[in-house]
Design a protein around this motif. Structure first.
Motif, PDB file in Angstrom:
ATOM      1  N   ALA A   8     -26.971  84.115  62.221  1.00 49.56           N
ATOM      2  CA  ALA A   8     -25.770  83.724  61.475  1.00 49.56           C
ATOM      3  C   ALA A   8     -25.499  82.224  61.491  1.00 49.56           C
ATOM      4  CB  ALA A   8     -24.560  84.489  62.012  1.00 49.56           C
ATOM      5  N   PRO A   9     -25.667  81.506  62.623  1.00 53.02           N
ATOM      6  CA  PRO A   9     -25.337  80.082  62.620  1.00 53.02           C
ATOM      7  C   PRO A   9     -26.084  79.256  61.575  1.00 53.02           C
ATOM      8  CG  PRO A   9     -25.510  80.872  64.877  1.00 53.02           C
ATOM      9  CD  PRO A   9     -25.981  81.985  63.992  1.00 53.02           C
ATOM     10  N   ALA A  10     -27.302  79.650  61.219  1.00 58.47           N
ATOM     11  CA  ALA A  10     -28.028  78.911  60.189  1.00 58.47           C
ATOM     12  C   ALA A  10     -27.321  79.038  58.848  1.00 58.47           C
ATOM     13  CB  ALA A  10     -29.466  79.413  60.081  1.00 58.47           C
ATOM     14  N   HIS A  11     -26.826  80.224  58.536  1.00 60.09           N
ATOM     15  CA  HIS A  11     -26.149  80.449  57.258  1.00 60.09           C
ATOM     16  C   HIS A  11     -24.781  79.758  57.221  1.00 60.09           C
ATOM     17  CE1 HIS A  11     -29.240  83.332  56.105  1.00 60.09           C
ATOM     18  NE2 HIS A  11     -29.141  83.857  57.319  1.00 60.09           N
ATOM     19  N   VAL A  12     -24.062  79.782  58.326  1.00 61.08           N
ATOM     20  CA  VAL A  12     -22.771  79.098  58.330  1.00 61.08           C
ATOM     21  C   VAL A  12     -22.982  77.587  58.303  1.00 61.08           C
ATOM     22  CG1 VAL A  12     -22.300  78.873  60.822  1.00 61.08           C
ATOM     23  CG2 VAL A  12     -20.429  79.258  59.249  1.00 61.08           C
ATOM     24  N   GLY A  13     -24.079  77.095  58.878  1.00 59.34           N
ATOM     25  CA  GLY A  13     -24.393  75.672  58.780  1.00 59.34           C
ATOM     26  C   GLY A  13     -24.604  75.252  57.336  1.00 59.34           C
ATOM     27  N   LEU A  14     -25.273  76.082  56.554  1.00 58.63           N
ATOM     28  CA  LEU A  14     -25.459  75.793  55.133  1.00 58.63           C
ATOM     29  C   LEU A  14     -24.131  75.803  54.388  1.00 58.63           C
ATOM     30  CD1 LEU A  14     -28.715  77.839  54.534  1.00 58.63           C
ATOM     31  CD2 LEU A  14     -28.430  75.398  54.058  1.00 58.63           C
ATOM     32  N   ALA A  15     -23.283  76.786  54.692  1.00 54.56           N
ATOM     33  CA  ALA A  15     -21.970  76.844  54.039  1.00 54.56           C
ATOM     34  C   ALA A  15     -21.138  75.616  54.386  1.00 54.56           C
ATOM     35  CB  ALA A  15     -21.240  78.120  54.459  1.00 54.56           C
ATOM     36  N   ASP A  16     -21.116  75.245  55.667  1.00 53.25           N
ATOM     37  CA  ASP A  16     -20.350  74.074  56.089  1.00 53.25           C
ATOM     38  C   ASP A  16     -20.832  72.803  55.390  1.00 53.25           C
ATOM     39  OD1 ASP A  16     -18.673  75.451  57.762  1.00 53.25           O
ATOM     40  OD2 ASP A  16     -19.774  74.977  59.603  1.00 53.25           O
ATOM     41  N   SER A  17     -22.137  72.664  55.237  1.00 50.05           N
ATOM     42  CA  SER A  17     -22.692  71.477  54.589  1.00 50.05           C
ATOM     43  C   SER A  17     -22.235  71.392  53.139  1.00 50.05           C
ATOM     44  CB  SER A  17     -24.217  71.496  54.666  1.00 50.05           C
ATOM     45  OG  SER A  17     -24.661  71.486  56.010  1.00 50.05           O
ATOM     46  N   ARG A  18     -22.270  72.517  52.438  1.00 52.31           N
ATOM     47  CA  ARG A  18     -21.830  72.534  51.039  1.00 52.31           C
ATOM     48  C   ARG A  18     -20.335  72.212  50.927  1.00 52.31           C
ATOM     49  NH1 ARG A  18     -25.811  71.885  47.337  1.00 52.31           N
ATOM     50  NH2 ARG A  18     -27.524  73.341  47.700  1.00 52.31           N
ATOM     51  N   ILE A  19     -19.546  72.742  51.837  1.00 46.16           N
ATOM     52  CA  ILE A  19     -18.113  72.478  51.814  1.00 46.16           C
ATOM     53  C   ILE A  19     -17.845  70.985  52.004  1.00 46.16           C
ATOM     54  CG2 ILE A  19     -15.951  72.861  53.060  1.00 46.16           C
ATOM     55  CD1 ILE A  19     -17.090  75.718  53.706  1.00 46.16           C
ATOM     56  N   LEU A  20     -18.519  70.380  52.981  1.00 47.19           N
ATOM     57  CA  LEU A  20     -18.297  68.953  53.238  1.00 47.19           C
ATOM     58  C   LEU A  20     -18.740  68.095  52.063  1.00 47.19           C
ATOM     59  CD1 LEU A  20     -19.218  68.356  56.987  1.00 47.19           C
ATOM     60  CD2 LEU A  20     -16.968  68.459  55.944  1.00 47.19           C
ATOM     61  N   LEU A  21     -19.847  68.433  51.425  1.00 47.76           N
ATOM     62  CA  LEU A  21     -20.309  67.651  50.279  1.00 47.76           C
ATOM     63  C   LEU A  21     -19.282  67.668  49.149  1.00 47.76           C
ATOM     64  CD1 LEU A  21     -24.079  68.661  50.308  1.00 47.76           C
ATOM     65  CD2 LEU A  21     -23.177  66.348  50.622  1.00 47.76           C
ATOM     66  N   ALA A  22     -18.596  68.789  48.985  1.00 45.95           N
ATOM     67  CA  ALA A  22     -17.544  68.851  47.961  1.00 45.95           C
ATOM     68  C   ALA A  22     -16.299  68.086  48.394  1.00 45.95           C
ATOM     69  CB  ALA A  22     -17.188  70.303  47.664  1.00 45.95           C
ATOM     70  N   LEU A  23     -15.891  68.252  49.647  1.00 45.83           N
ATOM     71  CA  LEU A  23     -14.685  67.577  50.131  1.00 45.83           C
ATOM     72  C   LEU A  23     -14.852  66.065  50.122  1.00 45.83           C
ATOM     73  CD1 LEU A  23     -13.548  69.838  53.098  1.00 45.83           C
ATOM     74  CD2 LEU A  23     -12.531  69.650  50.841  1.00 45.83           C
ATOM     75  N   TYR A  24     -16.064  65.580  50.372  1.00 44.11           N
ATOM     76  CA  TYR A  24     -16.310  64.145  50.387  1.00 44.11           C
ATOM     77  C   TYR A  24     -16.517  63.581  48.989  1.00 44.11           C
ATOM     78  CZ  TYR A  24     -16.980  64.457  55.473  1.00 44.11           C
ATOM     79  OH  TYR A  24     -16.794  64.658  56.824  1.00 44.11           O
ATOM     80  N   GLY A  25     -16.398  64.424  47.943  1.00 46.04           N
ATOM     81  CA  GLY A  25     -16.551  63.942  46.578  1.00 46.04           C
ATOM     82  C   GLY A  25     -17.981  63.632  46.203  1.00 46.04           C
ATOM     83  N   ILE A  26     -18.939  64.198  46.931  1.00 47.81           N
ATOM     84  CA  ILE A  26     -20.363  63.933  46.652  1.00 47.81           C
ATOM     85  C   ILE A  26     -20.901  64.939  45.646  1.00 47.81           C
ATOM     86  CG2 ILE A  26     -22.658  63.799  47.688  1.00 47.81           C
ATOM     87  CD1 ILE A  26     -21.129  63.086  50.357  1.00 47.81           C
ATOM     88  N   ASP A  27     -20.550  66.215  45.808  1.00 48.66           N
ATOM     89  CA  ASP A  27     -20.996  67.263  44.892  1.00 48.66           C
ATOM     90  C   ASP A  27     -19.812  67.776  44.071  1.00 48.66           C
ATOM     91  OD1 ASP A  27     -23.508  67.032  45.892  1.00 48.66           O
ATOM     92  OD2 ASP A  27     -23.568  68.999  46.863  1.00 48.66           O
ATOM     93  N   ALA A  28     -20.085  68.206  42.860  1.00 51.10           N
ATOM     94  CA  ALA A  28     -19.047  68.808  42.023  1.00 51.10           C
ATOM     95  C   ALA A  28     -18.543  70.090  42.687  1.00 51.10           C
ATOM     96  CB  ALA A  28     -19.599  69.115  40.639  1.00 51.10           C
ATOM     97  N   PRO A  29     -17.217  70.291  42.770  1.00 47.04           N
ATOM     98  CA  PRO A  29     -16.660  71.406  43.557  1.00 47.04           C
ATOM     99  C   PRO A  29     -17.114  72.788  43.110  1.00 47.04           C
ATOM    100  CG  PRO A  29     -14.955  69.803  42.998  1.00 47.04           C
ATOM    101  CD  PRO A  29     -16.175  69.412  42.227  1.00 47.04           C
ATOM    102  N   ILE A  30     -17.177  73.031  41.811  1.00 53.56           N
ATOM    103  CA  ILE A  30     -17.486  74.391  41.353  1.00 53.56           C
ATOM    104  C   ILE A  30     -18.906  74.778  41.754  1.00 53.56           C
ATOM    105  CG2 ILE A  30     -17.808  75.822  39.304  1.00 53.56           C
ATOM    106  CD1 ILE A  30     -15.441  74.338  38.027  1.00 53.56           C
ATOM    107  N   ALA A  31     -19.856  73.855  41.585  1.00 56.87           N
ATOM    108  CA  ALA A  31     -21.241  74.143  41.981  1.00 56.87           C
ATOM    109  C   ALA A  31     -21.352  74.292  43.491  1.00 56.87           C
ATOM    110  CB  ALA A  31     -22.163  73.029  41.483  1.00 56.87           C
TER     111      ALA A  31
END
Length: 588
Positions: free
Chosen positions: A309-332
């Motif tokens: 499970a930690p590998a999958h939550v690590g991926l989710a956390d990374s995507r969340i941070l990329l959106a919060l930091y304005g790096i990735d478009a939120p919907i994608a």
């Protein structure tokens, strides 16, 4: 019932007032039906002893004919109010053929001792024991093994942070002492902890030797030490054993879910473990390049260990941070994060990190504050020292206008991780939300005193100076940041905001026009454009870009109801209807 029916009492972090039928906890105050409260009081008066179903029905319904389903419904409501889990309960345990009992300590008003007969040192409601895990020393001497030592430090911190009776300093602040020559007593004083955990790692081929020792801060005496030798694939099980041993040495009583978690045997192939540890290493650096490298490592780990499970939550956390930091478009980013989280939830639904990621998706992508709150409360119940949950829940409370509660949670997070640049910067953000601009400036200056190169902090300070009316200082700060990273969208967005807030309208307009022209090539947040136009009191374009920010689900738009930058247009008759149609909280 007896006279204590109307006496208030505490149940772990919850406060119960039977007379008002209210239960107050981290998520606020809720009221329950009279019979539901009566069931809770009956259990509290007998705690920690079990109460049979027949006894509960006789006591609460006074001989009336009711079905078992009525009592079951009351128990279900109480579990929901406490964020409890039937399979791994923290509050109400179901005893087959015996009824129910309360697991959490009960303390009635005016009573100095909990009804549970635990020694003070084991009482989970007592002041938690505080400790810091210092960076493990790598005795092998190679750079790859340095990464392993750092990752093992972080994982042991996470294991201990999941024990509610401990207050554990977060990884970022602990890692500040890597290679330090300071004495244990000095470190403990700076971090305000009772104990320090030290460790060392020696890797030889496929085996690893880990030494862990617990040191009492004031005396610098060793309270406990243990040497573990395992195959690398068993290192996570080793860390579970070490966490249990530290808790035992501190005479901390583990709750049933904590004991179950630390009893797990976790075996990974050495390559999968290496990818996971490297993913945690890069994720902790938090910049765009490092987050993408972290995702590569987590993907490789998940490919070799799909049920980890930690590998999958690590991926989710990374995507969340990329959106919060304005790096990735939120919907994608949201779509990708949801897929990773679904797998993590299926594997380990009660994990604090998983619940926090769930709450972050519910909050920042779904804009569902109620469901997000449930997840954050559960995360903090499972791991009170998890600073990411403190921050995220503080964000939610601030969005609702509960500034004091949100600020208190963030101050708690900073206390747990006093050298965390991000948390210290976020504290400055919260002070801006509260219109305490001078305090915000001082807090952000304190953040940069720890690392003057921290670009996000430099940008936040420039904006705070502008809102505090210190125009020359704000312009000087944003000029320094622009010289350091002239092409970064976030730098240019902040430059536009500072120019707008300091009266340099023509320059602000040119920068904003340039940013808008680039929106077809890369992600430029509509929220940032809305703030810049708002601070210029350009209501028409502020409303236009505020609506665009809602349409693109820019996460920071959730703060529109409280953000100081929007104050110049807050009285516009279009403002509140736009927020309400978009599902944005509108406090006050």
């Amino acid at each position: 019932m007896c006279a204590q029916l109307t006496s208030r009492f505490s149940l772990a972090e919850f406060r119960v007032d039977p007379a008002r039928r209210s239960i107050a906890g981290p998520g606020g105050t809720v009221h329950v039906e009279p019979r539901v409260m009566d069931v809770l009081v009956a259990l509290a008066l007998r705690a920690p002893h079990p109460v049979s179903r027949d006894e509960l029905i006789d006591e609460v319904w006074a001989g009336a004919v009711v079905t078992d389903g009525v009592l079951t419904r009351c128990i279900s409501i109480l579990r929901e109010r406490f964020g409890d889990d039937r399979v791994a309960p923290r509050f109400i345990e179901t005893l087959s053929k015996h009824g129910y009992r309360l697991l959490a300590p009960v303390r009635f008003a005016g009573d100095d001792s909990p009804l549970h007969g635990l020694p003070a040192a084991q009482d989970p409601s007592a002041a938690p024991v505080s400790l810091a895990v210092l960076p493990f020393v790598n005795f092998a001497g190679g750079v790859p093994d340095d990464h392993v030592a750092d990752a093992l430090t972080e994982l042991l911190i996470a294991n201990l942070a999941g024990v509610a009776s401990l207050r554990v300093i977060a990884r970022t602040s602990s890692m500040a002492y890597k290679d330090t020559r300071k004495r244990v007593r000095e470190i403990a004083g700076e971090l305000d902890v009772d104990y320090v955990v030290e460790g060392s790692v020696l890797r030889e081929g496929g085996r690893v030797q880990v030494v862990v020792q617990l040191i009492e801060a004031r005396s610098e005496m060793h309270a406990w030490a243990q040497t573990y030798a395992r195959e690398m694939r068993d290192v996570l099980t080793l860390l579970n054993e070490a966490a249990r041993a530290v808790a035992k040495a501190l005479t901390v009583r583990l709750r049933p879910p904590e004991a179950v978690r630390l009893d797990r045997t976790i075996a990974l192939t050495e390559p999968a473990l290496h990818h996971y540890l490297m993913g945690r290493y890069f994720w902790a650096q938090r910049d765009a390049a490092a987050l993408h490298r972290a995702m590569d490592e987590f993907v490789a780990c998940a490919a070799g260990a799909p049920d980890f499970a930690p590998a999958h939550v690590g991926l989710a956390d990374s995507r969340i941070l990329l959106a919060l930091y304005g790096i990735d478009a939120p919907i994608a980013a949201a779509a990708a994060a949801r897929g990773h989280l679904a797998r993590a939830l299926a594997l380990d639904p009660e994990c604090a990190e998983v619940q926090t990621a769930l709450g972050a998706i519910r909050l920042f992508f779904d804009w569902n504050l109620d469901d997000a709150e449930i997840a954050f409360v559960r995360a903090l119940a499972a791991s009170p020292s998890y600073t990411t949950a403190c921050l995220a829940y503080g964000d939610l409370l601030t969005m609702r206008g509960e500034f004091d509660r949100g600020l208190a949670l963030l101050r708690q997070a900073v206390k747990l991780s006093p050298f965390d640049l991000g948390l210290n910067m976020n504290l400055g953000d919260f002070l801006v939300f509260g219109r305490r601009f001078d305090e915000a400036v001082r807090q952000l200056e304190h953040t940069l005193a720890m690392d003057a190169r921290f670009l996000p902090g430099r940008l936040r300070l420039a904006a705070a100076l502008a809102m505090a009316g210190r125009k020359d200082d704000a312009l000087a700060r944003v000029a320094e940041a622009s010289a350091a990273a002239p092409s970064q969208p976030r730098v240019r967005e902040t430059r536009a905001f500072v120019l707008a807030a300091t009266g340099r309208r023509d320059e602000a307009e040119r920068e904003l026009a340039s940013l808008q022209a680039e929106r077809n090539q890369r992600y430029i947040s509509a929220w940032e454009l809305a703030c810049a136009y708002a601070v210029m009191a350009d209501a028409d374009r502020a409303m236009q870009w505020l609506q665009a920010a809602i349409d693109e689900r820019a996460p920071m738009t959730l703060f529109a109801g409280v953000h100081a930058a929007l104050d110049p247009v807050r009285g516009d008759p279009r403002f509140t209807p736009i927020l309400r149609r978009g599902g944005i909280p509108t406090p006050g």
